[in-house]
Scaffold this motif. Structure first.
Motif, PDB file in Angstrom:
ATOM      1  N   UNK A 152       0.868  -1.105   0.011  1.00  0.00           N
ATOM      2  CA  UNK A 152      -0.016  -0.126  -0.045  1.00  0.00           C
ATOM      3  C   UNK A 152       0.899   1.241   0.118  1.00  0.00           C
ATOM      4  N   UNK A 153       0.483   2.380   0.445  1.00  0.00           N
ATOM      5  CA  UNK A 153       0.682   3.824   0.292  1.00  0.00           C
ATOM      6  C   UNK A 153       1.923   3.857   1.513  1.00  0.00           C
ATOM      7  N   UNK A 154       2.846   3.047   1.569  1.00  0.00           N
ATOM      8  CA  UNK A 154       3.951   3.396   2.831  1.00  0.00           C
ATOM      9  C   UNK A 154       5.196   3.183   2.255  1.00  0.00           C
ATOM     10  N   UNK A 155       6.213   3.144   3.088  1.00  0.00           N
ATOM     11  CA  UNK A 155       7.693   2.605   2.813  1.00  0.00           C
ATOM     12  C   UNK A 155       7.690   1.179   2.477  1.00  0.00           C
ATOM     13  N   UNK A 156       7.749   0.825   1.271  1.00  0.00           N
ATOM     14  CA  UNK A 156       7.905  -0.744   1.107  1.00  0.00           C
ATOM     15  C   UNK A 156       9.155  -1.442   1.659  1.00  0.00           C
ATOM     16  N   UNK A 157       8.864  -2.755   2.080  1.00  0.00           N
ATOM     17  CA  UNK A 157       9.828  -3.404   2.687  1.00  0.00           C
ATOM     18  C   UNK A 157      11.448  -3.068   1.789  1.00  0.00           C
ATOM     19  N   UNK A 158      12.386  -2.987   2.615  1.00  0.00           N
ATOM     20  CA  UNK A 158      13.501  -2.562   1.931  1.00  0.00           C
ATOM     21  C   UNK A 158      14.146  -3.994   1.277  1.00  0.00           C
ATOM     22  N   UNK A 159      15.192  -3.910   0.458  1.00  0.00           N
ATOM     23  CA  UNK A 159      15.938  -4.774   0.074  1.00  0.00           C
ATOM     24  C   UNK A 159      17.390  -4.452  -0.115  1.00  0.00           C
ATOM     25  N   UNK A 160      18.322  -5.668  -0.297  1.00  0.00           N
ATOM     26  CA  UNK A 160      19.719  -5.265  -0.369  1.00  0.00           C
ATOM     27  C   UNK A 160      20.478  -6.451  -0.921  1.00  0.00           C
ATOM     28  N   UNK A 161      21.617  -6.129  -1.498  1.00  0.00           N
ATOM     29  CA  UNK A 161      22.481  -7.227  -1.962  1.00  0.00           C
ATOM     30  C   UNK A 161      23.162  -7.945  -0.781  1.00  0.00           C
ATOM     31  N   UNK A 185      12.404   2.403  10.409  1.00  0.00           N
ATOM     32  CA  UNK A 185      11.186   2.871   9.752  1.00  0.00           C
ATOM     33  C   UNK A 185       9.781   1.816   9.811  1.00  0.00           C
ATOM     34  N   UNK A 186       9.923   1.082  10.774  1.00  0.00           N
ATOM     35  CA  UNK A 186       9.010   0.094  11.146  1.00  0.00           C
ATOM     36  C   UNK A 186       7.584   0.775  11.086  1.00  0.00           C
ATOM     37  N   UNK A 187       7.484   1.861  11.555  1.00  0.00           N
ATOM     38  CA  UNK A 187       6.148   2.365  11.693  1.00  0.00           C
ATOM     39  C   UNK A 187       5.573   2.847  10.027  1.00  0.00           C
ATOM     40  N   UNK A 188       6.511   3.524   9.678  1.00  0.00           N
ATOM     41  CA  UNK A 188       6.425   3.729   8.195  1.00  0.00           C
ATOM     42  C   UNK A 188       6.115   2.654   7.119  1.00  0.00           C
ATOM     43  N   UNK A 189       6.542   1.624   7.484  1.00  0.00           N
ATOM     44  CA  UNK A 189       6.541   0.378   6.809  1.00  0.00           C
ATOM     45  C   UNK A 189       5.065  -0.387   7.002  1.00  0.00           C
ATOM     46  N   UNK A 190       4.804  -0.423   8.245  1.00  0.00           N
ATOM     47  CA  UNK A 190       3.579  -1.129   8.550  1.00  0.00           C
ATOM     48  C   UNK A 190       2.216  -0.410   8.428  1.00  0.00           C
ATOM     49  N   UNK A 197       3.722   4.614  -2.740  1.00  0.00           N
ATOM     50  CA  UNK A 197       4.535   3.946  -2.111  1.00  0.00           C
ATOM     51  C   UNK A 197       6.079   4.567  -2.237  1.00  0.00           C
ATOM     52  N   UNK A 198       6.873   4.010  -1.296  1.00  0.00           N
ATOM     53  CA  UNK A 198       8.179   4.529  -1.462  1.00  0.00           C
ATOM     54  C   UNK A 198       9.173   3.421  -1.162  1.00  0.00           C
ATOM     55  N   UNK A 199      10.202   3.358  -2.232  1.00  0.00           N
ATOM     56  CA  UNK A 199      10.905   1.995  -2.125  1.00  0.00           C
ATOM     57  C   UNK A 199      12.379   2.491  -1.889  1.00  0.00           C
ATOM     58  N   UNK A 200      13.039   1.714  -0.938  1.00  0.00           N
ATOM     59  CA  UNK A 200      14.587   1.855  -0.552  1.00  0.00           C
ATOM     60  C   UNK A 200      15.138   0.474  -0.924  1.00  0.00           C
ATOM     61  N   UNK A 334      10.986  12.127   2.616  1.00  0.00           N
ATOM     62  CA  UNK A 334       9.755  11.443   2.954  1.00  0.00           C
ATOM     63  C   UNK A 334       8.760  12.663   3.182  1.00  0.00           C
ATOM     64  N   UNK A 335       9.173  13.346   4.167  1.00  0.00           N
ATOM     65  CA  UNK A 335       8.106  14.440   4.960  1.00  0.00           C
ATOM     66  C   UNK A 335       7.783  15.479   3.921  1.00  0.00           C
TER      67      UNK A 335
END
Length: 392
Positions: A152-161, A185-190, A197-200, A334-335
């Protein structure tokens, strides 16, 4: 019994395993999986999807992590509510076998048993859970140490190499950055609270193995600030073994390399850190010693303003604990995006609409040459009132 699926059966032909066989295994055990298989066959036959997306489907305390899925043909397909879980993944997708077995056991108990590792967001995707079991399924996953990811409209789950865990080119600890930002950023993710959406995504070197450049609103890509390390003797060994060193230098995008048959020279001021030469001669060349990351903004797929690649906003940042500078920058961006974006407008689209100059001023970033997207095509410069006041 599994219903007849002549169109899907075509996908089973050939030497390679496919998803249809896995579908059929679960369809023999689970009624919901059998109905999902029926619906997929009808979608192939009718050349349309029978999934309806959307709806407020959550578990207690969460706004994201469960994606509403509804069948348009519940009489022959799955139940009207047949939802998707996103289960947060560990850094770089390192799992123990017993952890994966735990997820499989829970999912086979409550859902269809079908899953996707990993979606474009990065999470474990659990496909097909009836509405009435969502809370029980989440409670059991949570009790065994698993959490939901973003949706949804949140910080999406991060991913890394894999970063320094397995890769010699990593310019910083991608796994620790991933974990730190995820916790921050747990609160912004959940709990979805943003325009969209915002992906990192985090890559340890310019090879960008997680494709952060193209897929992340906020991309952290490892780089170095000083000169490429050269082992001249190793270069000569490559040449002696038959490698065409001159051909490698000619493929350098900025032509910053030269080879006279004895010595490899690199004009590091012109180097763009593309990694081509390092990938070709890993025993002879290595990234520099002063390492950090380039920060890019705005990579995304087509939505409002077509597909976009990331735009450099910080050419070089030291990535060191406790990552205060990095975290502060994400919060400012993000703000600002949250306060100014329209509904379903990604941060790149907002910058495209209002201009990079407005963005830089709002988040407090200085303009630098690496930000130039294309040369200016008009000769006029419009001074801001603050700049005019400074001139006076």
């Amino acid at each position: 019994m599994v219903s007849k699926t002549p169109l899907l059966d075509e996908l089973k032909k050939g030497p390679w395993p496919g998803f249809v066989q896995e579908y059929e295994k679960m369809a023999a055990k689970k009624e919901i999986a059998r109905r999902m298989l029926n619906q997929l066959e009808l979608s192939y036959r009718d050349k349309r999807t029978y999934w309806k997306h959307g709806g407020a489907v959550t578990v207690k305390g969460y706004g994201g992590g469960v994606i509403g899925r509804y069948s348009a043909i519940p009489e022959v397909g799955p139940p009207a509510g047949c939802h998707t879980f996103r289960v947060a993944q560990p850094a770089a997708w390192f799992y123990k076998t017993d952890a994966l077995r735990t997820v499989c056991d829970v999912w086979e108990k409550y859902g269809s048993g079908l899953m996707n590792l990993h979606g474009s967001t990065g999470d474990i995707i659990l496909l097909g859970a009836p509405s009435e079991v969502l809370q029980q399924c989440f409670d059991e996953l949570s009790s065994k140490g698993f959490d939901l990811g973003g949706s949804g409209s949140d910080i999406r789950s991060l991913s890394c190499c894999m970063g320094p865990a397995l890769c010699e080119w990593a310019c910083f600890d991608t796994l620790d950055v991933y974990h730190t930002l995820t916790m921050e950023f747990q609160d912004w993710i959940h709990r979805p609270a943003f325009p969209y959406k915002f992906k990192i995504k985090i890559s340890g070197c310019p090879n960008d193995c997680v494709a952060a450049l193209a897929r992340a609103d906020f991309a952290i890509i490892g780089t170095w600030k000083d000169e490429i390390q050269i082992d001249q003797e190793a270069v000569r060994e490559y040449a002696k073994a038959g490698m065409d060193i001159k051909a490698i230098t000619e493929r350098c995008p900025t032509k910053c390399m030269s080879w006279d048959g004895k010595e490899l020279k690199i004009n590091n001021e012109d180097c763009t850190r593309c990694m081509y030469c390092i990938n070709k001669m890993p025993k002879a060349l290595r990234p520099g010693k002063e390492r950090g990351a380039t920060i890019l903004l705005g990579g995304k797929a087509t939505i409002l303003q077509s597909a976009m690649l990331g735009w450099v906003i910080v050419p070089f940042m030291k990535i060191e604990k406790p990552y205060t500078e990095l975290i502060d920058l994400i919060k400012r961006i993000v703000t600002w995006w949250d306060e100014n974006a329209r509904t379903r407008e990604r941060v790149a689209e907002l910058i495209y609409r209002v201009g990079m100059r407005v963005f830089l001023k709002a988040v407090g970033l200085p303009p630098v040459p690496q930000m130039v997207f294309r040369p200016r095509n008009n000769p006029y410069y419009f001074w801001s009132p603050e700049e005019l006041e400074e001139v006076k």
